[in-house]
Write a protein that holds these residues in place. Structure first.
Motif, short mmCIF file in Angstrom:
data_model
loop_
_atom_site.label_atom_id
_atom_site.label_comp_id
_atom_site.label_asym_id
_atom_site.label_seq_id
_atom_site.Cartn_x
_atom_site.Cartn_y
_atom_site.Cartn_z
N ASP A 13 0.88 -0.82 0.14
CA ASP A 13 0.04 0.15 -0.13
C ASP A 13 0.87 1.40 0.17
O ASP A 13 0.41 2.46 0.86
N GLY A 40 -3.94 -5.11 -4.07
CA GLY A 40 -5.14 -4.04 -4.73
C GLY A 40 -4.48 -2.68 -5.03
O GLY A 40 -4.15 -1.64 -3.69
N THR A 274 -8.39 -1.67 0.76
CA THR A 274 -8.81 -1.89 -0.97
C THR A 274 -9.39 -2.72 -1.23
O THR A 274 -10.51 -2.80 -1.72
N ARG A 280 -6.13 0.85 8.07
CA ARG A 280 -4.27 0.04 8.08
C ARG A 280 -3.80 1.11 9.47
O ARG A 280 -4.54 1.74 9.98
MG MG Z 1 -3.14 -2.28 -1.78
#
Ligand code: MG
Ligand code: IMP
Length: 395
Positions: A13, A40, A274, A280
């Motif tokens: 991420d 994602g 995602t 998070r």
């Molecule tokens: Mg991601």
């Protein structure tokens, strides 16, 4: 012609998707080499937002060929859905190719993923629940099913759910190629190739925060094994670092902030998964972890993302070292229960920076923060993102 790699250097991420979308303009082929639909990637172009799971993040470039290598594990239904959604917005999906060596994620992998998490109890990893771990287990146990097997061989007796997935895999047959021939033809033909990492270096199964990791090799070496190419074919290795740290799921995050500053990072950074929508965990940039990632990957360059999220913090922290029992420790101590971190504080800035297109235009304190990251990383920072949209970058 060498193949360049762009990969995440924290816990995933880092905002790789939009960086790959940007760099893809200079390449002929963009290839993924590992992971599956646990990834994602979101890309924002104008008002259009795309969330990708398996297809490489270069779909917006009509002339770029898209490849999923043999190191990946693919859920055929997820991929069919994704191809359908892309086709519906006018994207040519015939240029998406999958290696015949890629393994198929089957329904029992998803069931086993959930069961293993239940068994781990309070030690649960917090997987994405996509069956990724069990699919890699079967690959190593030599009992997995590859696209080559699903397409070329009559299927053995299977349960109804598995039969549906294998049928979905067969529907992907027009996309399935001899993955090794595919990539080597393009290397030999002088094509410009970009290799796209998934997840992040600190989630690598061998070198991440084991056992709180994913089940693939996410580091640069994984690009070679995931595509069947030699190390000599690799050119630049570009690491993507978020200007702070996040992690989704359980496991060590030494710079984590359990106070309102962590919440502010989450809110300002939109730090929700995602794939799973989970909030998070957030913390300061971790120089110990970052230097470890530079070493693991042999980085030649770095990109810093989401610098704008730090706007409005009076002081910005940076974890500079770890200690265990009063003694200095390296990244391998990240999971120690009595780990202590040393935090350096730098002055923040309050001016919005989303419109800055040159690093020189950033507030002096933002430049000083980047300068500090540059010292820590010891590889050139070639770009900084200052907003979600494709154009919001400063060089
Ligand atoms: Mg991601
Ligand atoms: P798995 O890959 O679903 O087995 O999950 C293992 C760990 O990796 C969990 O902590 C996940 O949250 C994390 N993870 C897997 N894929 C991603 C990703 O694309 N971004 C961030 N974390 C991920």
């Amino acid at each position: 012609m060498k193949a360049d790699i762009i990969l995440g250097c924290q816990w995933g991420d880092e905002g790789k998707g939009r960086i790959i979308d940007l760099y893809a303009a200079d390449y002929d082929v963009v290839a993924r080499f590992g992971g599956g639909d646990n990834a994602g990637h979101s890309i924002v172009v104008g008002s259009q937002e795309l969330a990708l799971r398996i297809v490489p993040s270069a779909v917006m470039h009509p002339d770029v060929e898209l490849f999923v290598g043999g190191g990946a594990v693919v859920n055929p239904q997820t991929l069919l859905d994704e191809l359908g959604r892309l086709a519906a917005i006018g994207i040519d999906t015939s240029r998406v190719k999958i290696s015949d060596r890629a393994h198929i994620v089957l329904p029992h992998h998803v069931t086993r993923d959930a069961a293993a998490e239940r068994e781990r109890g309070s030690g649960a990893i917090g997987t994405t629940g996509r069956g990724i771990g069990p699919a890699y287990v079967d690959r190593v146990a030599r009992s997995g099913i590859r696209f080559a097997d699903a397409i070329h061989e009559a299927s053995a007796e299977t349960d109804a759910d598995t039969a549906v997935v294998l049928e979905a895999a067969r529907r992907l047959a027009p996309h399935v190629v001899d993955g090794v021939a595919y990539i080597h033809e393009r290397l030999d033909g002088g094509k410009r190739i970009l290799l796209e990492g998934a997840q992040g270096a600190l989630l690598d199964v061998g070198y991440g925060t084991y056992p709180y990791v994913t089940s693939s090799h996410t580091i640069a070496g994984g690009a070679c094994t995931g595509l069947g190419i030699g190390p000599g074919t690799i050119g630049r290795v570009i690491g993507v670092f978020k200007a702070y740290c996040t992690r989704v799921g359980a496991g060590p995050l030494p710079s984590e902030l359990h106070d309102e500053r962590g919440e502010k990072l989450r809110r300002q950074g939109g730090e929700f998964g995602t794939v799973t929508g989970r909030p998070r965990r957030c913390g300061w940039f971790d120089a110990v972890a970052a230097r470890y990632a530079v070493a693991l990957n042999g980085l030649t360059n770095a990109i810093v993302t989401k610098l704008d999220v730090l706007t409005g913090f009076e002081r910005i922290g940076l974890v500079t070292s770890y200690r265990v029992g009063g003694r200095s420790a390296g990244f391998s101590a990240a999971g120690e229960p009595d780990l202590q971190t040393d935090v350096e504080e730098l002055p923040g800035w309050s001016e919005p920076i989303a419109d800055c297109r040159q690093i020189a235009d950033l507030p002096a304190t933002a430049r000083a923060y980047l300068q500090r990251l540059q010292e820590v990383l010891n590889v050139p920072i070639e770009m900084v993102s200052v907003g979600r949209e494709r154009s919001q970058l400063a060089r």
